[in-house]
Design an enzyme around this catalytic site. Structure first.
Site, short mmCIF file in Angstrom:
data_model
loop_
_atom_site.label_atom_id
_atom_site.label_comp_id
_atom_site.label_asym_id
_atom_site.label_seq_id
_atom_site.Cartn_x
_atom_site.Cartn_y
_atom_site.Cartn_z
N SER A 241 20.84 62.21 -78.11
CA SER A 241 21.38 63.34 -78.88
C SER A 241 22.74 63.00 -79.45
O SER A 241 23.51 62.26 -78.85
CB SER A 241 21.51 64.56 -77.95
OG SER A 241 22.26 65.58 -78.58
N TYR B 221 24.77 68.76 -69.93
CA TYR B 221 23.58 68.32 -70.69
C TYR B 221 23.94 67.07 -71.49
O TYR B 221 23.27 66.04 -71.39
CB TYR B 221 23.09 69.42 -71.64
CG TYR B 221 22.23 68.85 -72.73
CD1 TYR B 221 22.75 68.61 -74.01
CD2 TYR B 221 20.91 68.50 -72.49
CE1 TYR B 221 21.98 68.04 -74.99
CE2 TYR B 221 20.13 67.93 -73.47
CZ TYR B 221 20.68 67.70 -74.73
OH TYR B 221 19.92 67.12 -75.71
N LYS C 229 22.75 62.80 -71.25
CA LYS C 229 22.27 61.90 -72.32
C LYS C 229 23.14 60.64 -72.36
O LYS C 229 22.64 59.53 -72.52
CB LYS C 229 22.32 62.62 -73.68
CG LYS C 229 21.32 63.75 -73.82
CD LYS C 229 19.89 63.24 -73.68
CE LYS C 229 18.86 64.36 -73.82
NZ LYS C 229 17.48 63.88 -73.58
C1 WQD Z 1 24.34 75.21 -84.48
C2 WQD Z 1 25.46 75.94 -85.17
C3 WQD Z 1 26.78 77.33 -83.72
C4 WQD Z 1 23.65 80.22 -82.77
C5 WQD Z 1 22.62 72.03 -79.73
C6 WQD Z 1 22.79 71.03 -78.66
C7 WQD Z 1 22.42 69.66 -79.16
C8 WQD Z 1 21.04 69.70 -79.75
C9 WQD Z 1 20.93 70.77 -80.82
C10 WQD Z 1 19.43 68.90 -78.14
C11 WQD Z 1 26.75 75.95 -84.34
C12 WQD Z 1 26.04 78.17 -84.76
C13 WQD Z 1 24.33 79.13 -83.29
C14 WQD Z 1 24.05 81.53 -83.15
C15 WQD Z 1 25.74 80.59 -84.56
N1 WQD Z 1 20.06 69.93 -78.73
N2 WQD Z 1 25.34 79.32 -84.16
N3 WQD Z 1 25.08 81.66 -84.03
O1 WQD Z 1 25.11 73.62 -80.61
O2 WQD Z 1 24.85 72.22 -82.75
O3 WQD Z 1 23.49 71.71 -80.77
O4 WQD Z 1 21.30 72.01 -80.21
O5 WQD Z 1 19.55 67.73 -78.36
O6 WQD Z 1 22.44 68.79 -78.05
O7 WQD Z 1 24.14 71.01 -78.29
O8 WQD Z 1 23.02 73.78 -82.05
O9 WQD Z 1 21.73 75.63 -83.00
O10 WQD Z 1 23.16 76.08 -80.94
O11 WQD Z 1 24.26 75.71 -83.14
O12 WQD Z 1 26.68 80.75 -85.35
O13 WQD Z 1 23.47 82.58 -82.71
O14 WQD Z 1 25.08 77.31 -85.31
O15 WQD Z 1 28.12 77.81 -83.56
O16 WQD Z 1 27.84 75.84 -85.24
P1 WQD Z 1 24.25 72.87 -81.55
P2 WQD Z 1 22.98 75.37 -82.24
#
Ligand code: WQD
Length: 341
Positions: A126, A151, A155
């Site tokens: 990741s 998490y 990785k």
């Molecule tokens: C994306 C953006 C949030 C939800 C995670 C894991 C990473 C990978 C992918 C496995 C961010 C914003 C989110 C919401 C929002 N997983 N957001 N409102 O955190 O980039 O990555 O998932 O490999 O390891 O860390 O993904 O989809 O949670 O967030 O504004 O209700 O969307 O702040 O900027 P993230 P995400």
């Protein structure tokens, strides 16, 4: 046909990879403990392929069960290892659960692979290993930093295990694919992301809000140093991501790979959260109900991939647009509603 073990093959990325493996002429065999997916994903795979794919209900930390599997399923040419927990927030509350499962399953799998002389593994890593990157876009040489969650640390540790194995003189050949943000679903809408409970990730929250399951999307912060103040991510269509795994296992089987390789798998383009919301609205015609809220702790302000290495050495490039990915996520959400009625 070359038999490929896909651990976690009933999960989100795993199920899409199983479909692409069959369509590329491979014979995937799934093992999954169904801790974070449902049997319905096997039915979805069968609906797309017109045939069932063998699946064994096994926990990858269970070394004895893995041995029994390799005794029974002979002729495994290579392994793609997805089986892991992936909820960042949960990993902060329950770190031991994550270290036991994510690190323990890789060690158990590698030990049994060695016993059965299976020496080719594609590992699901990741972009989280980059933490808050020192440079953008991130290349595979961008320093891996202290992960900002257990998490992410699992990785990082798993990648270090693969590197140590490579320098130990073992004949194991492994490729770690560092995913950016996987989104979307198979165009058939037969398989997709099955978030159990309230989604942590952005895109399932968007589709559930548009479907009326969630009241409103909260965008976590618009005071970041980005064009519209919201965080930047590299959103990669899950089918493109699945295809990258087929290319990676082919590279290993062809003998072209080094004994340890890392590749970023992203689009190479960063989009803000607001741009992602607007792409969803354009792709579906749905108006999304959202508000701006406070920042989410642990969020990386900006990250997106430099995909030069994957393009030049893996021969892989993504082809789907953000809008196509958003449309596929919406079609999957509608399919879920229909099948739950
Ligand atoms: C994306 C953006 C949030 C939800 C995670 C894991 C990473 C990978 C992918 C496995 C961010 C914003 C989110 C919401 C929002 N997983 N957001 N409102 O955190 O980039 O990555 O998932 O490999 O390891 O860390 O993904 O989809 O949670 O967030 O504004 O209700 O969307 O702040 O900027 P993230 P995400």
């Amino acid at each position: 046909m070359k038999k490929i073990l896909v651990t976690g093959g009933a999960g989100y990325i795993g199920s899409h990879t199983v479909v692409e493996l069959v369509q590329a002429g491979y014979e995937p065999v799934i093992i999954d403990n169904f801790s974070n997916t449902e049997e319905r994903s096997l039915q979805g795979i069968a609906a797309i392929l017109g045939r069932e794919v063998t699946c064994h209900r096994i926990d990858c930390t269970d070394t004895a069960a893995l041995r029994r599997f390799f005794e029974q399923e002979t002729g495994i040419a290579g392994v793609i290892h997805f089986a892991a927990y992936k909820a960042v927030g949960e990993s902060v509350e329950e770190p031991l659960k994550y270290y036991h499962n994510n690190v323990g399953s890789l060690v158990a799998l590698l030990q049994v692979m060695q016993e059965f002389n299976v020496n080719k593994l594609v590992f699901s890593s990741s972009c989280t290993v980059y933490g808050i990157p020192a440079e953008l876009p991130v290349t595979e040489q961008t320093p891996v930093q202290k992960a900002n969650s257990p998490y992410g640390n699992t990785k990082k540790i798993c990648e270090e295990i693969l590197s140590d194995l490579a320098t130990s003189g073992s004949d194991m050949y492994t490729t770690a694919l560092r995913y950016f943000n996987p989104i979307g679903a198979h165009p058939s809408a037969e398989i997709g992301e099955l978030p159990l409970g309230v989604p942590n990730n952005l895109v399932p929250f968007i589709t559930q809000t548009a479907a009326g399951i969630r009241e409103q999307l909260t965008i976590f912060g618009n005071d970041y140093d980005t064009p519209d103040g919201t965080c930047i991510r590299d959103y990669v269509h899950v089918v493109d991501l699945a295809k990258a795994h087929v290319v990676a296992i082919e590279r290993l089987l062809s003998g072209k790979a080094e004994n340890i390789e890392f590749f970023n798998v992203g689009t190479g383009t960063g989009n803000t959260v607001l741009e992602a919301v607007q792409a969803f609205e354009r792709a579906t015609g749905e108006k999304l109900n959202y508000k701006i809220g406070p920042r989410r702790s642990g969020d990386v302000p900006k990250i997106y991939a430099d995909v030069t290495k994957a393009t030049e050495e893996l021969g892989f490039k993504t082809t789907s647009t953000l809008e196509e990915a958003m449309k596929s996520a919406w079609d999957w959400q509608m399919h879920l509603q229909k099948t739950e009625e």
